[in-house]
Scaffold this motif. Structure first.
Motif, PDB file in Angstrom:
ATOM      1  N   ILE A 199       0.862  -1.185   0.000  1.00  0.00           N
ATOM      2  CA  ILE A 199       0.000   0.000   0.000  1.00  0.00           C
ATOM      3  C   ILE A 199       0.894   1.228   0.000  1.00  0.00           C
ATOM      4  CG2 ILE A 199      -1.785   1.274   1.255  1.00  0.00           C
ATOM      5  CD1 ILE A 199      -2.615  -1.389   2.537  1.00  0.00           C
ATOM      6  N   SER A 200       0.640   2.140  -0.919  1.00  0.00           N
ATOM      7  CA  SER A 200       1.493   3.333  -1.004  1.00  0.00           C
ATOM      8  C   SER A 200       1.193   4.281   0.148  1.00  0.00           C
ATOM      9  CB  SER A 200       1.287   4.041  -2.339  1.00  0.00           C
ATOM     10  OG  SER A 200      -0.044   4.516  -2.440  1.00  0.00           O
ATOM     11  N   SER A 201       2.214   5.025   0.535  1.00  0.00           N
ATOM     12  CA  SER A 201       2.084   5.975   1.636  1.00  0.00           C
ATOM     13  C   SER A 201       2.497   7.362   1.167  1.00  0.00           C
ATOM     14  CB  SER A 201       2.963   5.553   2.825  1.00  0.00           C
ATOM     15  OG  SER A 201       2.979   6.549   3.830  1.00  0.00           O
ATOM     16  N   ASN A 202       1.609   8.313   1.363  1.00  0.00           N
ATOM     17  CA  ASN A 202       1.901   9.705   1.018  1.00  0.00           C
ATOM     18  C   ASN A 202       1.570  10.593   2.200  1.00  0.00           C
ATOM     19  OD1 ASN A 202       2.416  12.129  -0.307  1.00  0.00           O
ATOM     20  ND2 ASN A 202       0.350  12.239  -1.158  1.00  0.00           N
ATOM     21  N   ALA A 203       2.278  10.359   3.290  1.00  0.00           N
ATOM     22  CA  ALA A 203       2.084  11.160   4.495  1.00  0.00           C
ATOM     23  C   ALA A 203       3.440  11.698   4.954  1.00  0.00           C
ATOM     24  CB  ALA A 203       1.456  10.324   5.612  1.00  0.00           C
ATOM     25  N   THR A 204       3.471  12.953   5.337  1.00  0.00           N
ATOM     26  CA  THR A 204       4.671  13.505   5.953  1.00  0.00           C
ATOM     27  C   THR A 204       4.813  12.914   7.348  1.00  0.00           C
ATOM     28  OG1 THR A 204       4.565  15.581   4.724  1.00  0.00           O
ATOM     29  CG2 THR A 204       5.752  15.620   6.817  1.00  0.00           C
ATOM     30  N   ILE A 205       6.043  12.550   7.708  1.00  0.00           N
ATOM     31  CA  ILE A 205       6.280  11.899   8.994  1.00  0.00           C
ATOM     32  C   ILE A 205       7.006  12.859   9.932  1.00  0.00           C
ATOM     33  CG2 ILE A 205       7.404   9.970  10.174  1.00  0.00           C
ATOM     34  CD1 ILE A 205       7.116   8.377   7.576  1.00  0.00           C
ATOM     35  N   VAL A 206       6.399  13.089  11.099  1.00  0.00           N
ATOM     36  CA  VAL A 206       7.024  13.865  12.170  1.00  0.00           C
ATOM     37  C   VAL A 206       7.113  12.948  13.384  1.00  0.00           C
ATOM     38  CG1 VAL A 206       6.844  15.902  13.653  1.00  0.00           C
ATOM     39  CG2 VAL A 206       6.007  16.000  11.290  1.00  0.00           C
ATOM     40  N   VAL A 207       8.282  12.902  14.023  1.00  0.00           N
ATOM     41  CA  VAL A 207       8.454  12.015  15.174  1.00  0.00           C
ATOM     42  C   VAL A 207       8.981  12.813  16.359  1.00  0.00           C
ATOM     43  CG1 VAL A 207       8.934  10.059  13.651  1.00  0.00           C
ATOM     44  CG2 VAL A 207      10.846  11.345  14.628  1.00  0.00           C
ATOM     45  N   SER A 208       8.814  12.246  17.558  1.00  0.00           N
ATOM     46  CA  SER A 208       9.333  12.904  18.752  1.00  0.00           C
ATOM     47  C   SER A 208       9.890  11.871  19.713  1.00  0.00           C
ATOM     48  CB  SER A 208       8.237  13.713  19.453  1.00  0.00           C
ATOM     49  OG  SER A 208       7.391  12.857  20.204  1.00  0.00           O
ATOM     50  N   SER A 209      10.730  12.351  20.633  1.00  0.00           N
ATOM     51  CA  SER A 209      11.268  11.487  21.685  1.00  0.00           C
ATOM     52  C   SER A 209      11.694  12.346  22.865  1.00  0.00           C
ATOM     53  CB  SER A 209      12.473  10.689  21.175  1.00  0.00           C
ATOM     54  OG  SER A 209      13.024   9.907  22.210  1.00  0.00           O
ATOM     55  N   ASN A 210      11.499  11.795  24.080  1.00  0.00           N
ATOM     56  CA  ASN A 210      12.033  12.478  25.259  1.00  0.00           C
ATOM     57  C   ASN A 210      13.353  11.856  25.694  1.00  0.00           C
ATOM     58  OD1 ASN A 210      11.313  10.062  26.445  1.00  0.00           O
ATOM     59  ND2 ASN A 210       9.713  10.914  27.744  1.00  0.00           N
ATOM     60  N   ARG A 211      13.867  10.947  24.877  1.00  0.00           N
ATOM     61  CA  ARG A 211      15.149  10.298  25.162  1.00  0.00           C
ATOM     62  C   ARG A 211      16.255  10.877  24.292  1.00  0.00           C
ATOM     63  NH1 ARG A 211      14.671   5.308  27.963  1.00  0.00           N
ATOM     64  NH2 ARG A 211      12.505   4.584  28.166  1.00  0.00           N
ATOM     65  N   ASP A 212      17.504  10.611  24.687  1.00  0.00           N
ATOM     66  CA  ASP A 212      18.676  10.990  23.907  1.00  0.00           C
ATOM     67  C   ASP A 212      18.876   9.921  22.834  1.00  0.00           C
ATOM     68  OD1 ASP A 212      21.194  11.448  22.866  1.00  0.00           O
ATOM     69  OD2 ASP A 212      22.115  11.926  24.792  1.00  0.00           O
ATOM     70  N   LEU A 213      18.397  10.178  21.614  1.00  0.00           N
ATOM     71  CA  LEU A 213      18.412   9.141  20.579  1.00  0.00           C
ATOM     72  C   LEU A 213      19.825   8.708  20.171  1.00  0.00           C
ATOM     73  CD1 LEU A 213      15.396   9.870  18.195  1.00  0.00           C
ATOM     74  CD2 LEU A 213      15.661   8.105  19.932  1.00  0.00           C
ATOM     75  N   PRO A 214      20.810   9.609  20.041  1.00  0.00           N
ATOM     76  CA  PRO A 214      22.164   9.118  19.768  1.00  0.00           C
ATOM     77  C   PRO A 214      22.655   8.135  20.834  1.00  0.00           C
ATOM     78  CG  PRO A 214      22.046  11.454  19.304  1.00  0.00           C
ATOM     79  CD  PRO A 214      20.738  11.081  19.946  1.00  0.00           C
ATOM     80  N   LYS A 215      22.302   8.368  22.079  1.00  0.00           N
ATOM     81  CA  LYS A 215      22.658   7.428  23.149  1.00  0.00           C
ATOM     82  C   LYS A 215      21.914   6.111  22.978  1.00  0.00           C
ATOM     83  CE  LYS A 215      22.785   6.908  28.183  1.00  0.00           C
ATOM     84  NZ  LYS A 215      22.424   7.528  29.488  1.00  0.00           N
ATOM     85  N   GLU A 216      20.635   6.186  22.608  1.00  0.00           N
ATOM     86  CA  GLU A 216      19.857   4.977  22.355  1.00  0.00           C
ATOM     87  C   GLU A 216      20.469   4.174  21.205  1.00  0.00           C
ATOM     88  OE1 GLU A 216      16.781   4.025  24.138  1.00  0.00           O
ATOM     89  OE2 GLU A 216      17.904   5.384  25.432  1.00  0.00           O
ATOM     90  N   VAL A 217      20.958   4.871  20.182  1.00  0.00           N
ATOM     91  CA  VAL A 217      21.621   4.203  19.060  1.00  0.00           C
ATOM     92  C   VAL A 217      22.894   3.514  19.534  1.00  0.00           C
ATOM     93  CG1 VAL A 217      22.867   4.592  16.896  1.00  0.00           C
ATOM     94  CG2 VAL A 217      20.657   5.710  17.271  1.00  0.00           C
ATOM     95  N   ALA A 218      23.698   4.241  20.317  1.00  0.00           N
ATOM     96  CA  ALA A 218      24.970   3.691  20.797  1.00  0.00           C
ATOM     97  C   ALA A 218      24.766   2.457  21.665  1.00  0.00           C
ATOM     98  CB  ALA A 218      25.741   4.761  21.571  1.00  0.00           C
TER      99      ALA A 218
END
Length: 293
Positions: A178-197
């Protein structure tokens, strides 16, 4: 109709200057339209009220991404207003009349989150007695806001990455793209680079999402003291909790009490404190005894 003059095999440079002028005029007209619709004034964009230079940068970024479909990553502590920012990103975009769909990734168990996002076909699991459209499909042509995306399990992160790369998804149990044509906005209250590491968030997904990062500083941070009183006055004037209150402002001592507090719940906590004070206070100025912090 534009006639292009050709001299010696080269396009006349005047046409280049004219096109640049037209583009500049279009950008100025679009900025004027946005400012009129979003209530832009010094220290304000929509419901963002701040004198802090970092919040002014947030407002600038919102206006910069207004004409694009670029993904936006909003980070900040709980209560700083990440959902408000996401809504303003949507309202500033050409998609503003299309749906804005919010999904709180922390509010659903892992087993239900995939179905919530992508939908499912009949018989996909025991309780799937009928097929169901997911929120990506509901947001078609508009904006989908994935709140607290750091709570999304790694397996589902991989499926979200596919949506970003291929602009398609499949319902749970389905075989049809199914095709998707929606703009994606995301949020986090965490430190994402730390979560990646630490292996809790996919690096490739993080870099796809962080095209336009927006960082919201906490209310207690240096430079936002003036915002505490600005916001408090705004909440007093625009209260829906106690719309018939006779309160017109804060006493001087009450203002000092607000400034001494460190606001771990940020703007959400401040709004609740003012709302409670409006219900308690019997005079025309909120007194320290009505500020329960």
């Amino acid at each position: 109709e534009i006639h292009i003059a050709v001299r010696g095999g080269e396009v006349c440079m005047n046409i280049v200057a004219m096109l640049r002028a037209l583009e500049g005029r279009r950008i100025r007209a679009e900025n004027h339209r946005l400012k009129k619709r979003l209530d832009v004034s010094p220290g304000r964009l929509g419901d963002i009220i701040s004198q802090d230079y970092r919040m002014r940068k947030v407002c600038d970024t919102i206006l910069q991404v207004a004409d694009s479909d670029a993904m936006v990553l909003i980070t900040g502590e709980s209560g700083t207003g990440k959902t408000l920012i996401a809504r303003l990103v949507h309202e500033a975009s050409p998609r503003h009349s299309a749906p804005f769909v919010e999904v709180n990734c922390a509010a659903l168990p892992d087993t239900l989150l995939e179905s919530e996002l992508f939908g499912h076909v009949k018989g996909a699991f025991t309780s799937a007695v009928t097929g169901r459209m997911g929120q990506f499909q509901a947001a078609e042509g508009g904006t989908i806001f994935l709140d607290e995306i750091s709570e999304m399990p790694l397996e589902l992160q991989a499926k979200l990455l596919r949506v970003l790369q291929e602009k398609t998804f499949r319902r749970v149990g389905g075989v049809k793209d199914i095709s998707s044509n929606a703009t994606i906005v995301v949020s986090s209250n965490r430190d994402l680079p730390k979560e990646v590491a630490e292996g809790r968030f996919r690096k490739d997904l993080y870099y796809r999402l962080a095209i336009f990062p927006i960082v919201i500083p906490p209310l207690r941070s240096e430079g936002r003291c003036d915002d505490i009183l600005l916001l408090a006055d705004h909440f007093i004037r625009n209260s829906v909790i106690s719309p018939h209150s006779n309160v017109t402002g804060l006493s001087a001592v009450a203002r000092q009490k607000l400034l001494r507090h460190d606001w771990p719940g940020n703007v959400r906590e401040l709004r609740n404190v003012i709302g409670r004070a409006l219900m308690i206070e019997k005079t025309d100025r909120i007194q320290p005894s009505s500020i329960l912090i």
